[in-house]
Design a protein around this motif. Structure first.
Motif, PDB file in Angstrom:
ATOM      1  N   ALA A 146       0.958  -1.315   0.029  1.00  0.00           N
ATOM      2  CA  ALA A 146      -0.244  -0.041  -0.005  1.00  0.00           C
ATOM      3  C   ALA A 146       1.079   1.250   0.065  1.00  0.00           C
ATOM      4  N   LEU A 147       0.487   2.214  -0.426  1.00  0.00           N
ATOM      5  CA  LEU A 147       1.025   3.664  -0.481  1.00  0.00           C
ATOM      6  C   LEU A 147       0.622   4.649   0.262  1.00  0.00           C
ATOM      7  N   ARG A 148       1.193   5.133   1.164  1.00  0.00           N
ATOM      8  CA  ARG A 148       0.442   6.401   1.929  1.00  0.00           C
ATOM      9  C   ARG A 148       1.531   7.691   1.769  1.00  0.00           C
ATOM     10  N   VAL A 149       1.408   8.532   0.934  1.00  0.00           N
ATOM     11  CA  VAL A 149       2.235   9.724   0.866  1.00  0.00           C
ATOM     12  C   VAL A 149       1.123  11.022   1.090  1.00  0.00           C
ATOM     13  N   PRO A 150       1.541  12.163   1.620  1.00  0.00           N
ATOM     14  CA  PRO A 150       0.628  12.958   1.749  1.00  0.00           C
ATOM     15  C   PRO A 150      -0.138  13.584   0.556  1.00  0.00           C
ATOM     16  N   GLY A 151      -1.667  13.347   0.833  1.00  0.00           N
ATOM     17  CA  GLY A 151      -2.600  13.607  -0.481  1.00  0.00           C
ATOM     18  C   GLY A 151      -2.753  12.394  -1.382  1.00  0.00           C
ATOM     19  N   ILE A 152      -2.124  11.194  -1.035  1.00  0.00           N
ATOM     20  CA  ILE A 152      -2.012   9.943  -1.837  1.00  0.00           C
ATOM     21  C   ILE A 152      -2.415   8.720  -0.758  1.00  0.00           C
ATOM     22  N   ASP A 153      -3.308   7.868  -1.215  1.00  0.00           N
ATOM     23  CA  ASP A 153      -3.665   6.642  -0.205  1.00  0.00           C
ATOM     24  C   ASP A 153      -4.106   5.674  -0.973  1.00  0.00           C
ATOM     25  N   LEU A 154      -3.178   4.761  -1.606  1.00  0.00           N
ATOM     26  CA  LEU A 154      -3.633   3.768  -2.376  1.00  0.00           C
ATOM     27  C   LEU A 154      -3.614   2.386  -1.553  1.00  0.00           C
ATOM     28  N   PRO A 155      -4.695   1.757  -1.757  1.00  0.00           N
ATOM     29  CA  PRO A 155      -4.764   0.370  -0.909  1.00  0.00           C
ATOM     30  C   PRO A 155      -3.792  -0.407  -1.262  1.00  0.00           C
ATOM     31  N   ALA A 156      -3.833  -1.829  -0.801  1.00  0.00           N
ATOM     32  CA  ALA A 156      -2.723  -2.753  -1.199  1.00  0.00           C
ATOM     33  C   ALA A 156      -3.194  -3.365  -2.293  1.00  0.00           C
ATOM     34  N   GLY A 157      -1.906  -3.667  -3.228  1.00  0.00           N
ATOM     35  CA  GLY A 157      -2.195  -4.297  -4.370  1.00  0.00           C
ATOM     36  C   GLY A 157      -0.976  -5.187  -4.730  1.00  0.00           C
ATOM     37  N   MET A 158      -1.199  -6.178  -5.513  1.00  0.00           N
ATOM     38  CA  MET A 158       0.103  -7.147  -5.896  1.00  0.00           C
ATOM     39  C   MET A 158       1.054  -6.441  -6.635  1.00  0.00           C
ATOM     40  N   GLY A 159       2.415  -6.521  -6.498  1.00  0.00           N
ATOM     41  CA  GLY A 159       3.645  -5.808  -7.293  1.00  0.00           C
ATOM     42  C   GLY A 159       3.882  -7.130  -8.331  1.00  0.00           C
ATOM     43  N   THR A 160       2.967  -7.874  -8.884  1.00  0.00           N
ATOM     44  CA  THR A 160       3.341  -8.761  -9.783  1.00  0.00           C
ATOM     45  C   THR A 160       2.369  -8.627 -11.075  1.00  0.00           C
ATOM     46  N   SER A 161       2.381  -9.389 -12.263  1.00  0.00           N
ATOM     47  CA  SER A 161       1.701  -9.026 -13.561  1.00  0.00           C
ATOM     48  C   SER A 161       0.405  -8.530 -13.264  1.00  0.00           C
ATOM     49  N   ALA A 162      -0.315  -9.345 -12.326  1.00  0.00           N
ATOM     50  CA  ALA A 162      -1.796  -9.026 -12.217  1.00  0.00           C
ATOM     51  C   ALA A 162      -1.982  -7.793 -11.564  1.00  0.00           C
ATOM     52  N   GLY A 163      -0.842  -6.988 -10.939  1.00  0.00           N
ATOM     53  CA  GLY A 163      -0.973  -5.844 -10.336  1.00  0.00           C
ATOM     54  C   GLY A 163      -0.102  -4.594 -10.981  1.00  0.00           C
ATOM     55  N   GLU A 164       0.250  -4.926 -12.130  1.00  0.00           N
ATOM     56  CA  GLU A 164       0.941  -4.076 -12.889  1.00  0.00           C
ATOM     57  C   GLU A 164       0.512  -2.591 -12.977  1.00  0.00           C
ATOM     58  N   ALA A 165      -0.950  -2.381 -12.973  1.00  0.00           N
ATOM     59  CA  ALA A 165      -1.541  -1.133 -13.053  1.00  0.00           C
ATOM     60  C   ALA A 165      -1.440  -0.598 -11.881  1.00  0.00           C
ATOM     61  N   HIS A 166      -1.239  -1.313 -10.686  1.00  0.00           N
ATOM     62  CA  HIS A 166      -1.394  -0.968  -9.171  1.00  0.00           C
ATOM     63  C   HIS A 166       0.090  -0.193  -9.097  1.00  0.00           C
ATOM     64  N   ARG A 167       1.124  -0.987  -9.821  1.00  0.00           N
ATOM     65  CA  ARG A 167       2.532  -0.318  -9.562  1.00  0.00           C
ATOM     66  C   ARG A 167       2.376   0.780 -10.336  1.00  0.00           C
ATOM     67  N   ARG A 168       2.165   0.890 -11.593  1.00  0.00           N
ATOM     68  CA  ARG A 168       2.276   2.251 -12.433  1.00  0.00           C
ATOM     69  C   ARG A 168       1.403   3.402 -11.830  1.00  0.00           C
ATOM     70  N   ALA A 169       0.103   3.043 -11.163  1.00  0.00           N
ATOM     71  CA  ALA A 169      -0.220   3.979 -10.564  1.00  0.00           C
ATOM     72  C   ALA A 169       0.403   4.616  -9.171  1.00  0.00           C
ATOM     73  N   ALA A 170       1.107   3.850  -8.663  1.00  0.00           N
ATOM     74  CA  ALA A 170       1.790   4.417  -7.479  1.00  0.00           C
ATOM     75  C   ALA A 170       3.051   5.044  -7.776  1.00  0.00           C
TER      76      ALA A 170
END
Length: 318
Positions: free
Chosen positions: A279-303
């Motif tokens: 999960a990513l927590r930066v001031p103004g940004i709060d992304l929930p947990a997501g896998m950092g593998t192929s299924a979560g490529e969109a999550h990694r790029r969003a972070a």
């Protein structure tokens, strides 16, 4: 802070073609002058013949050179993305709209985000049709940029003049923070309290390999791979399943904001390599947990996009 966005000039898509003298033009003109002088002073018809012959070749070369450049088209292939600590590649589709090939084509962006950031792409031959090419740049500062103008040029066929064609294209470039920092991954124990606050390397389920790092236990080194002459690898196993990696800005010990972003980007990269949910927590940004593998490529790029655009958090999108 992210670099300010550069807006392309008014009249996007406009094509401007110019002719500039090349290095051999002066020699060509001196040769013409010599033949003309020989013909005029000595009434030499052969010298006149050579003078007019060379002049006609020069005129024809101007027409051929213009057609060689005017047929080239450039189309942007979406947003180019990369980290600030590595060269970036601009994805372009370069085409040739004529019925014959183009030769000696040079392509480079004109709007430099950083001094000396761009290198020139040379295409000795551009066949009819369209092909994907990559223009490699230097390392650019973090943030979002727009390259608004590209230069296509060629001195084909005789090198007398350089035909230049300026294409105004809006090529978006998104640069993630550089990946640096020595802090270990922050891990939050599960709510039930069963976690131990760290990602374990023991367990029954094999998770994969990673590169050996100083301090790793020799028990988990893949000695069979080392014996075969392969690089040192460490076997990883699924550890505490309920532990969650939280990339929290507040857990970074450095004070400078850009250094914090670089550390968080390094954590994202490590989670991707190890296949860990984060999960990513930066001031103004709060992304929930997501896998950092192929299924979560969109999550990694969003972070990474969120870190690239920070503090403009309202513009983050997948």
């Amino acid at each position: 802070m992210s670099s300010p966005e550069k807006t392309p000039a008014k009249g996007a898509g406009e094509q401007i073609t110019r002719m500039r003298p090349a290095g051999s033009l002066l020699v060509y003109l001196l040769v013409l002058l010599g033949f003309w002088y020989a013909g005029a002073s000595q009434q030499n018809s052969v010298a006149y013949l050579f003078c007019f012959f060379l002049a006609s070749i020069g005129v024809v070369s101007l027409i051929v050179g213009y057609r060689n450049v005017s047929a080239v088209t450039v189309r942007c292939c979406g947003v180019s993305e990369g980290h600030a600590d590595e060269p970036l590649q601009l994805r372009l589709a370069v085409g040739n709209g004529s019925s014959r090939g183009s030769f000696g084509i040079h392509l480079r962006p004109l709007a430099e985000v950083a001094p000396g950031a761009f290198v020139q792409l040379e295409l000795d031959q551009l066949p009819v049709g369209e092909q994907a090419v990559h223009v490699t740049t230097g390392m650019l500062p973090r943030g979002r940029h727009v390259i608004g103008e590209l230069l296509v040029s060629s001195i084909y066929p005789l090198g007398l003049v350089r035909w230049e064609r300026r294409l105004r294209r809006a090529q978006p470039v998104l640069v993630y923070p550089a990946r640096s920092g020595k802090q270990p991954l922050p891990v939050v124990p599960s709510v039930s309290g069963e976690g131990q606050g760290k990602v374990r390397s023991t367990g029954d389920d094999f998770a994969g390999w990673r590169s050996y790092r100083d301090g790793d236990s020799g028990r988990h080194v893949d000695w069979k791979a080392v014996a075969r002459g392969q690089p040192w690898l460490v076997k990883e196993f699924e550890g505490e399943a309920n532990n969650e990696v939280v990339l929290d800005w507040a857990r970074v010990t450095v004070v400078e904001e850009e250094a914090k972003l670089r550390q968080v980007a390094a954590w994202v990269d490590e989670c991707e390599r190890r296949g860990l949910a984060f999960a990513l927590r930066v001031p103004g940004i709060d992304l929930p947990a997501g896998m950092g593998t192929s299924a979560g490529e969109a999550h990694r790029r969003a972070a990474l996009r969120a870190l690239a655009l920070w503090p403009q958090t309202g513009e983050v999108s997948g």
